[in-house]
Design an enzyme around this catalytic site. Structure first.
Site, PDB file in Angstrom:
ATOM      1  CB  CYS A  98      60.737  93.969 -37.377  1.00 17.64           C
ATOM      2  SG  CYS A  98      62.539  93.761 -37.353  1.00 17.64           S
ATOM      3  CG  HIS A 349      62.838  97.344 -34.730  1.00 18.36           C
ATOM      4  ND1 HIS A 349      62.223  96.107 -34.785  1.00 18.36           N
ATOM      5  CD2 HIS A 349      61.838  98.253 -34.603  1.00 18.36           C
ATOM      6  CE1 HIS A 349      60.912  96.265 -34.693  1.00 18.36           C
ATOM      7  NE2 HIS A 349      60.663  97.544 -34.583  1.00 18.36           N
TER       8      HIS A 349
END
Length: 1047
Positions: A98, A349
């Site tokens: 990510c 994340h």
């Protein structure tokens, strides 16, 4: 049913007194076990292999209920993968990439950078006419191809694995995003410097590079020395600051050099005290500001994340920080915010908030998902934290208009504000022609994939629905009635037919044949006896053979053999002719043919003919009796099982209803001419024939009316039984053993399962079957004795029984079949102290089975899986003050109940429901032991949910555990539930400390519904600290060994 070996002996017992020449039909039927009683559903737990009449437990349970059509396929709608009009394209997260995706989206929205990358020349640019797959070689080629896909792809998201693989990144390991940004821009700068186009050599410097100098001033002689340096981003310390301006000021503030850190002055030729500071000289068009959220903690020896709020403006005037700017305008506009969700430095994340340079709208880029941020959603830099505890949350400060606050933003991207009117040509970036062709080729592949997936999904649903209807229709026809014709069929084939995971092949009975072509007596245990009607439909739909009828003769073998040889050569010509004839409109009355049959009749005919040819060859070849079937069938069986990969069906099966008539759905069939039908009939002589004027099945049309009539009868029956037993249905005026009623000396006992099933029928008479049998044998042991004592019933065994008044028992005896009456009677026994009550049961108690039942219950408490226990946090050896029942427990919503009224007496053996009625608890952990009749039937047949409700207190949490789980594993569960590290947990149960981490919960005496007390030495409320300390990690190597470092 008796074991298989006993059935085989019984089948041949008559040979002791019957000569071969005296064998009659009765003896033959005994050998083939034709007259063995059939098993009923619910009485047989598994199929009786030695009984050909047992059709229970062969896999029918899956199909007899209602099935959602989504279970027929596992294919998602391909249109969900399609890009929405006027939206951006996402990037697939390959595991832990990510951090790569966020920077790729930010760089893609840098129009100057994208335009420059499109100008990079590829040596394969002019070699794409061969339509071969394009494989980028250099980093520039990967990036420009990826940008072209992001710009023009039809996909909702694309796969960046080509670039990730070229960089040599580990997709399963999350890396430092800031370090990745620096290394990648450095690598890209080096790659662009080698391009033939000189305008591309300095693209990265022109976009991201600024200049500052380190200035040192000697306090003794005031000599000033400066050392110039370039920067691609400014690294700002955020610790102790609340806004971006303060962070920049600290970056530029003066630093005193004294003590051991003194500066060597060239003029003084000695170490002197000095002042050092940074001066900004030039700023790039794209200003990257790195907020240093990840720092090294000297106390723990690990990295940690600073989750402090920092406010930043939408417009940033850098002129106040620039040295000697003159009239140069230095106002920047915020264009992107890169965010790290999570409170730990080792997990989390990455997400990017990016401003569209063309429209000015903000978007959230979260890997594959892209969302427009507007209205209340426009909070730049704000994202929900992962695994953050309520105590560790800090209140978000208020922000002025034009400012945003974030505790997760780790990089801010500002773009220099354009002066004067906006040049619209700069907002347009054209994709080069060779990249357009590559993207068009990828879009074409995507559209083909969408069509293919849609077709596969529809075919799977159609096939599943057809199979569901087929099984429901045919299973009811399977049992052969006494005196009616019958056939034998392979037991294994029936199981595979009902197994949805395997494709149904043609029926193969060849391995059961003797050398005479009849059913071998030794093989009858591997067959099932079914009705001719069911067999006919099965053979029509799946084909195969040989058919084992009453005479066990395969009548088709000889007939099929000749037809196979003649028709095989004619099939191709007839297929072409039929295809042409079907396109024409019939000029006269024709015949109905299923559309599915028309699409696949050629393949069906070919498979049918080849199978019939093999069957006829096999049945005609025989060896000596006793050796033929085993010797000759092995080769055939393996051939047949490998060759028949598709379902074997017969023409027109798709338009035949369950009654053998024409189905009423007209859009599933087509009218063909008599000439076409004649051709098809040649290959499928047994196919159902329906002329064009054939009326649909009348029975199907009347089924709905019949169902309504049956429902009316069930409703009348339920209402009548409810009127006769109103108190039993409403749980009113029920007798109890703890307070024996004064007006009777006898009470009757029935299983609680019977009462619950009866109530289900009363409540929903049209959805459930009426109850016919009381089933008191469930409460008796195999010897016919009662299983419970009066004391055990008082102490909790009432969960298995229901008590009835004598008047109610009289009514139940008339309404239902009673296999055994069970009663409990009160007698007065004379003692020295006076008359004492004595309770007796009829039948009497069986002490032997009772003891075995109790032993099995104790064993179950030590051998459990997926059971619930409760962890109660205590402070200073006391439970949390003022414990209150927790309304939001972890139990399912359907288990939640209202608190009973204070003035009512609460029966501990019952659960109070919302409507005021009581439900008897049923222990699902009872196993067979010495009382299989009670244990299995009460728990399995009833299917009643346990209702052993535990009233949770505030601060108490439920965990799911198993007996073989170790105490250490339990502590890890507690850590995630209470945020208390394992080494800070002191656990105890019933006053006994739990200290052996390797011991199992069962050995420590932890049983279902146990309450374990937790005392924390030093409760840790910061989840990030605990996660960092307990994180098991290899030594950090960063991007060592990747393409970012030249490897």
């Amino acid at each position: 049913m008796a074991p298989r070996l006993q059935l085989e002996k019984a089948a041949w017992r008559w040979v002791e007194h019957v000569k071969p020449e005296e064998i009659s039909l009765e003896h033959v039927e005994l050998a083939y076990r034709v007259n063995l009683p059939s098993c009923k559903r619910g009485t047989c737990r598994r199929n009786c292999k030695g009984n050909p009449n047992c059709l229970v437990g062969i896999g029918e349970q899956t199909w007899l209920g209602d099935i959602d059509e989504n279970t027929f396929h596992n294919i998602d709608d391909p249109n969900t993968e399609r890009r929405v009009k006027n939206s951006f394209v996402g990037l697939t997260n390959l595991g832990a990439t990510c951090y790569v995706n966020t920077f790729l989206q930010v760089w893609f929205h840098n129009l100057e950078m994208r335009r420059s990358l499109y100008q990079c020349q590829s040596y394969r640019e002019h070699n794409l006419e061969d339509e071969s797959d394009y494989e980028p070689q250099t980093i520039c080629e990967h990036l420009q191809y990826l940008f072209a896909l992001l710009q023009n792809s039809n996909r909702k998201y694309i796969d960046p694995s080509g670039l990730v693989k070229a960089l040599g990144l580990d997709t399963g390991q999350q890396q430092d995003a800031q370090e990745f940004s620096k290394l990648f821009l450095s690598l890209l700068e080096d790659t662009l410097s080698k391009q033939r186009n000189p305008t591309l050599h300095n693209v990265i410097q022109q976009q991201f590079c600024g200049q500052f100098s380190y200035v040192t001033v000697c306090t003794q002689c005031s000599r000033s020395s400066a050392r110039s340096s370039r920067f691609y981003e400014l690294e700002l310390n955020i610790q102790g600051h609340k806004n971006l301006a303060d962070c920049i000021l600290e970056f530029l503030k003066e630093e005193k050099l004294d003590g051991d850190n003194r500066y060597f002055c060239e003029s003084c030729q000695s170490k002197q005290n000095a002042i050092r500071k940074i001066r900004l000289h030039t700023l790039p068009p794209t200003l990257n500001l790195q907020l240093m959220r990840f720092v090294f903690d000297r106390q723990t020896g690990h990295k940690k994340k600073l989750n402090t709020y920092i406010s930043f403006p939408e417009q940033l005037d850098m002129g106040v920080f620039l040295e000697g700017k003159g009239d140069l305008r230095c106002v920047y506009e915020l264009s992107a915010v890169l965010i790290h969700r999570g409170v730990s430095a080792y997990s989390g994340h990455y997400i990017a908030h990016v401003k569209d340079p063309c429209t000015g709208d903000w978007y959230k880029f979260n890997d594959e998902e892209i969302e427009k941020m507007e209205g209340k959603k426009l909070h730049l830099g704000t994202e929900e934290d992962i695994a953050e505890t309520a105590k560790s949350q800090t209140k978000k400060p208020k922000c002025s208009k034009g400012y945003h606050c974030s505790r997760n933003a780790y990089m801010l991207v500002y773009r220099l504000q354009e002066q004067g009117s906006l040049d619209t040509t700069k907002l347009t970036v054209e994709v080069p022609d060779f990249l357009k062709r590559l993207v068009d080729r990828d879009n074409h592949k995507f559209e083909e994939w969408c069509v293919e997936m849609s077709d596969m999904r529809k075919q799977s649903v159609d096939k599943g629905k057809a199979k569901h209807e087929e099984v429901k229709e045919l299973y009811e026809l399977l049992p052969a009635k006494d005196g009616d014709p019958y056939e034998f069929i392979s037991h294994e084939w029936l199981k595979k037919w009902l197994d949805d995971s395997t494709a149904t092949k043609e029926i193969d009975n060849s391995s059961f044949l003797c050398s005479h072509g009849k059913l071998h007596p030794d093989k009858v245990g591997d067959c099932k006896r079914i009705s001719v009607q069911a067999a006919q439909q099965l053979y029509n739909r799946y084909g195969g053979g040989p058919r084992l009828e009453c005479s066990s003769l395969c009548r088709q073998c000889v007939e099929q053999r000749c037809r196979v040889l003649r028709l095989k050569n004619q099939l191709n010509e007839d297929f072409k002719e039929v295809s042409n004839l079907v396109k024409r409109t019939p000029s006269e009355d024709g015949f109905w043919v299923g559309k599915a049959s028309l699409r696949s009749w050629r393949q069906l005919a070919l498979e049918q003919l080849e199978t019939d040819e093999q069957d006829s060859q096999h049945s005609n070849g025989g060896e000596t009796n006793g050796q033929g079937p085993n010797a000759s069938n092995k080769e055939f069986s393996s051939e047949n099982s490998e060759g028949a990969e598709e379902d074997m069906k017969i023409l027109n099966e798709d338009i035949v209803c369950s009654h053998g008539g024409l189905r009423i759905i007209e859009n599933e069939r087509k009218v063909v001419s008599a000439e076409v039908w004649t051709k098809l009939k040649t290959y499928f002589p047994n196919a159902p024939e329906f002329p064009q004027n054939q009326q649909p099945c009348q029975q199907c049309l009347t089924l709905e009316q019949e169902e309504k009539d049956n429902e009316a009868i069930s409703k009348m029956m339920a209402q009548d039984q409810k009127n006769q037993l109103p108190n039993l249905f409403q749980d009113k005026n029920r007798p109890t053993l703890s307070k024996w009623p004064q007006d009777t000396d006898v009470l009757y006992i029935v299983p609680v399962f019977f009462v619950d099933e009866w109530k289900k029928f009363i409540r929903r008479p049209t959805k459930t079957s009426p109850v016919s049998n009381v089933g008191n044998s469930l409460l008796l042991c195999p010897h016919g004795g009662f299983m419970f004592t009066y004391e055990s019933l008082l102490n909790g065994d009432t969960q298995h029984i229901a008590l009835l008044w004598p008047s109610e028992w009289d009514i139940i005896s008339k309404l239902f079949i009673v296999d055994q009456a069970i009663s409990i009677r009160l007698c007065q026994e004379s003692t020295s102290a006076g008359p004492a009550p004595q309770y007796t049961t009829q039948p009497d108690l069986c002490w032997e089975c009772r003891e075995g039942f109790i032993c099995q219950q104790q064993r179950d408490l030590r051998e459990y899986a997926q059971a619930t226990i409760y962890i109660r946090k205590v402070i200073d050896d006391k439970a949390d003050a003022n414990p209150e029942p927790n309304a939001s427990s972890s139990d399912p919503e359907e288990d939640k109940e209202e608190a009973p009224k204070a003035e009512e007496e609460i029966d501990p053996h019952f659960t109070q429901l919302q409507n005021g009625s009581k439900r008897i608890k049923l222990d699902e952990n009872i196993s067979t032991g010495s009382v299989p009749a009670l244990a299995t039937n009460v728990t399995k047949a009833s299917g009643i949910r346990r209702s052993t409700r535990h009233r949770k207190l505030r601060g108490e949490k439920a965990l799911i555990v198993s007996a073989n789980q170790t105490l250490k594993e339990l502590k890890i569960q507690i850590m995630h539930a209470f945020s208390v590290a394992p080494f800070d947990q002191n656990l105890s149960i019933n006053g006994k400390s739990l200290t052996d981490d390797v011991a199992t919960l069962g050995s420590l005496g932890v049983i279902p519904e146990s309450i374990i007390c937790l005392k924390a030495d030093e409760p840790i409320t910061d989840y990030s600290v605990m996660d960092d300390v307990l994180q098991v990690r290899m030594p950090e190597e960063g991007f060592k060994g990747t393409g970012l470092l030249g490897h």
